[in-house]
Design an enzyme around this catalytic site. Structure first.
Site, PDB file in Angstrom:
ATOM      1  N   ASN A   1       0.633  10.035   9.015  1.00  0.00           N
ATOM      2  CA  ASN A   1       1.921  10.752   9.128  1.00  0.00           C
ATOM      3  C   ASN A   1       2.279  10.490  10.322  1.00  0.00           C
ATOM      4  O   ASN A   1       3.405  10.265  10.425  1.00  0.00           O
ATOM      5  CB  ASN A   1       1.510  12.049   8.446  1.00  0.00           C
TER       6      ASN A   1
ATOM      7  N   GLU B   1       0.642  -1.235  -0.113  1.00  0.00           N
ATOM      8  CA  GLU B   1       0.170   0.043  -0.134  1.00  0.00           C
ATOM      9  C   GLU B   1       0.748   1.265  -0.076  1.00  0.00           C
ATOM     10  O   GLU B   1       0.619   2.146  -0.453  1.00  0.00           O
ATOM     11  CB  GLU B   1      -0.772  -0.064   1.191  1.00  0.00           C
TER      12      GLU B   1
END
Ligand SMILES: Cc1cc2nc3c(=O)[nH]c(=O)nc-3n(C[C@H](O)[C@H](O)[C@H](O)COP(=O)(O)OP(=O)(O)OC[C@H]3O[C@@H](n4cnc5c(N)ncnc54)[C@H](O)[C@@H]3O)c2cc1C
Lengths: 395, 346
Positions: free
Chosen positions: A381, A244
């Protein structure tokens, strides 16, 4: 040091460009450029065109129908495709499940599912996340209990991208409630037409429908749909997630976005001057361009290393963070370049006054809001930073 | 030194907060905000009855306020409730009508809804940059007229005899093309083609500039109210959302981001207070720029710290987040106002 592509790579780049120029349908590219939702039909059309050239399953080995590309070829294709406003290749069957089946699937599973992914028979979606299990995927609760030759599945998945179109969903389910979180999870393939499955839309911030909740009530799944071993799904899940994350820097998208912002700023007038001549706006654009130029090389350095050692390194996490920041910064500048007209809801341009916003720019603000997602999904993140902390700092 | 609000203003803010709380719950708010006419007559009347519009006009002119702090008291509440009603137009129209010696009663009573039409496509946010001309009739195109769909009257800037003048145009005389805003509320374009107009002020450059700055101050206050809401909501979420067996608010990486967010909001609040006190162009420009930057940052952080849920239409935060980003595009974005400030150095 030689930063340029090899002659073979350059030739390949030319080949990709020519292919895109000849084969990418103009109507589809126009819709992608305008930020419109890409329809199922558009995606299927584009997949079929790629497949007829043998370029669809880009990460698959040749024996299973892949083109035999390495990371550099894949990168070149991604970059050129994004610049040409090709729709993205739907990752769920091609980039996620395919590699998983090739590595972990039984021979029967490979023989049955892989060709159906290639010819577009099955549209797949990803059933990982749950309301209580996002970043902490291992806390998932959806249960599968073995009864004879079947698993009985109960629970809920969420954020299922394009699940409204899907024929099949690959799911992480808990098969041993007593085990530690990462143990006791299995990887199951579920036919979306099975009784007991309900798909409910989730409307996103900008008004679009791309994600769904999926509810499972006593859903009976043949035991042969288990991939790999019962209670060892985490191994499969982790392998899938590394897939991914590849290409997640989105360099090609950012190159295209930068070109658009420049073009818009060059034709937008502000108080008697072109916006591109406004020192503040130009400085902001220049800073993003520097980040992007650096990231292109960073990305290539990582690809070269991956090609050398055989797998991508921890730098993918850095690229994911920086890549999403650059893309979001460009989305922001694009919206700002439109000034007050950016607030217009796409598709609601006042009749007769289309010049208020060019149709291809109408979705600038909507895209900016929608793309807040890219720093959240695929491992947020913050999670990437945790990964880096662990891998690099030795604290 | 005293940073307390006067009792009068606090009472006004409190009653306004209560009224908005009861009249503009988020579902109703969204229904009003995203559907033409982007305005709820009953809600508007209730606001007017509470005397909100009186707070925009000085006592000499028949109102009960008119200072920067009055604007602050009202618009912070509007931001905290995300109210889409076209009050910005009233705040900017009030001093213009007062300067022109017009009868303010219809405005104050909420019967007349005014919208300011100064923007033009190639010169947004800058009345002096417009090219519309006229006298007894006007011809030109005004864009991004906030509240256009609800307005009964437009206050239009146009050149006359070499000067920037202010005209009144009745809504029924103008061709209005309304459009919905992505963050809720309505705007529109006003097309003028020999449209009958009445000149209110023949030499209005400075007055219009001052009115726009009042609008900017109002937007700063609205942002402060909305940012406070986002901060509080995000903090609540961090305390309740569990991942990895603990509240995500227990991760230091997120704690520091919250502290940054709060510091930025206090900075934004502070410069807004300064602008409300000084009511000059320079300070207002500083405020609008700093608040514009901060509001976007707060919006992005609030979504990110929520994760996926912050991206959804059903979760109210997403609508606050859109408003916080998009109000930068109203009446001059951060770069526009930074340039105003920087321009004073030469
Ligand atoms: C548009 C969209 C599409 C998606 N598509 C799919 C899909 O098709 N299939 C699927 O399975 N999933 C999908 N997802 C889900 C996505 O993977 C999750 O949203 C993501 O993993 C984050 O989980 P969460 O939303 O529950 O946030 P949470 O995990 O609750 O995180 C909230 C905040 O806390 C932070 N945080 C959490 N843990 C830590 C920590 N340890 N240290 C520091 N910070 C932390 C996060 O970074 C975030 O800022 C999609 C999400 C979105 C928004």
């Amino acid at each position: 040091m030689d930063l340029s592509y090899s002659p073979q790579e350059q030739a390949f780049q030319e080949e990709v460009r020519a292919f895109l120029a000849d084969e990418l349908p103009a109507d589809i590219a126009a819709r992608v450029k305008a930020g419109e939702e890409v329809s199922k039909a558009d995606t299927e059309r584009w997949h079929a065109i790629l497949q007829s050239r043998g370029w669809l399953a880009q990460t698959w080995p040749e024996e299973h129908g892949g083109p035999g590309w390495g990371p550099v070829e894949r990168h070149i294709f991604d970059e050129e495709a994004a610049r040409a406003y090709a729709p993205r290749i739907l990752p769920f069957g091609l980039q996620m499940l395919g590699p998983v089946l090739i590595k972990f699937g039984s021979d029967e599973q490979k023989a049955h599912y892989l060709p159906r992914i290639l010819d577009g028979t099955d549209w797949w979606c990803q059933g990982y996340s749950e309301p209580g299990a996002g970043s902490d995927l291992a806390s998932l609760k959806t249960k599968a209990v073995r009864e004879g030759d079947e698993y009985v599945v109960n629970g809920q998945k969420t954020w299922t991208t394009l699940g409204q179109h899907a024929d099949w969903i690959f799911c992480l389910v808990r098969t041993d409630a007593g085990a530690k979180p990462q143990a006791g999870i299995s990887f199951l393939l579920i036919d979306m037409k099975t009784p007991g499955i309900e798909v409910r839309p989730i409307k996103l911030i900008e008004g679009g429908h791309e994600v769904n909740e999926v509810f499972f009530t006593d859903v009976r799944v043949p035991a042969e749909n288990l991939v790999w071993k019962e209670n060892d799904g985490w191994t499969v899940a982790k392998y899938l997630l590394t897939h991914e994350r590849t290409g997640i820097a989105g360099v090609g998208f950012s190159i295209a976005a930068l070109e658009r912002v420049k073009a818009l700023a060059a034709r937008t007038m502000r108080g008697g001057k072109r916006l591109i001549e406004d020192p503040l706006f130009a400085a902001r654009l220049a800073e993003v361009e520097m980040d992007l130029e650096a990231m292109k090389i960073f990305n290539l350095r990582m690809l070269a290393e991956a090609q050398r050692v055989g797998h991508p390194g921890v730098e993918t996490s850095m690229l994911k963070i920086r890549g999403t920041e650059v893309r979001q910064a460009l989305n922001d500048l694009y919206r700002r370049a439109l000034g007050p007209a950016a607030a217009l809801i796409p598709g609601e341009a006042p009749g007769g006054n289309a010049a208020l916003v060019e149709p291809e720019d109408e979705a600038a603000a909507a895209s900016y809001f929608n793309n807040r997602k890219i720093s959240i999904f695929g491992g947020s993140n913050e999670i990437q930073k945790n990964i880096l902390t662990k891998a690099m700092l030795e604290l | 030194m005293n940073f307390e609000m006067t009792d009068d203003r606090r009472m006004l803010a409190d009653s306004l907060g209560k009224l908005l709380g009861s009249q503009y719950g988020i579902e109703h708010r969204n229904a009003v905000a995203y559907e033409a006419p982007f305005h709820d007559k009953a809600g508007w009347n209730a606001l007017a009855e509470l005397g909100i519009i009186y707070a925009f006009v000085s006592e000499d002119a028949g109102g009960m306020g008119g200072s920067g702090f009055d604007l602050l008291a009202v618009f912070e509440q509007m931001g905290a409730a995300l109210c889409p009603e076209p009050l910005l137009g009233a705040a900017m129209a009030a001093p213009l009508l007062a300067e022109a010696g017009e009868d303010l009663e219809p405005l104050l009573a909420g019967e007349a809804i005014y919208a300011l039409a100064v923007d033009e496509l190639e010169a947004p946010w800058d009345a002096e940059g417009g090219t519309t001309e006229g006298g007894a009739a006007l011809t030109g195109r005004k864009t991004s007229v906030y509240g256009a769909n609800a307005a009964t009257h437009f206050l239009v800037s146009a050149r006359q005899a070499g000067k920037l003048a202010l005209f009144e145009v009745k809504a029924e005389d103008a061709a209005v093309t309304p459009w919905g805003m992505i963050d809720g509320g309505g705007a529109g374009e006003v097309m003028l083609d020999g449209t009958p107009a009445r000149c209110l002020l023949p030499d209005a450059g400075e007055t219009i500039a001052a009115a726009l700055d009042r609008g900017r101050l109002a937007l700063c206050a609205e942002a402060v109210g909305a940012m406070d809401w986002c901060y509080a909501t995000t903090l609540d979420y961090l305390k309740s959302r569990k991942q990895f067996g603990r509240e995500i608010g227990s991760f230091q990486a997120l704690q520091h981001r919250m502290v940054e967010m709060k510091t930025a909001i206090e900075q934004a609040r502070s410069i807004t207070i300064l602008a409300a006190d000084r009511m000059d162009g320079h300070t207002t420009a500083m405020a609008k720029s700093l608040v514009g930057r901060t509001a976007r940052k707060v919006s992005e952080e609030a979504i990110q710290l929520h994760g996926g849920i912050g991206m959804t239409w059903e979760y109210p935060l997403s609508h606050y987040a859109k408003r916080l980003v998009m109000l930068d595009a109203q009446l001059g974005d951060a770069d526009f106002h930074t340039a105003r400030v920087a321009g004073s150095y030469a």
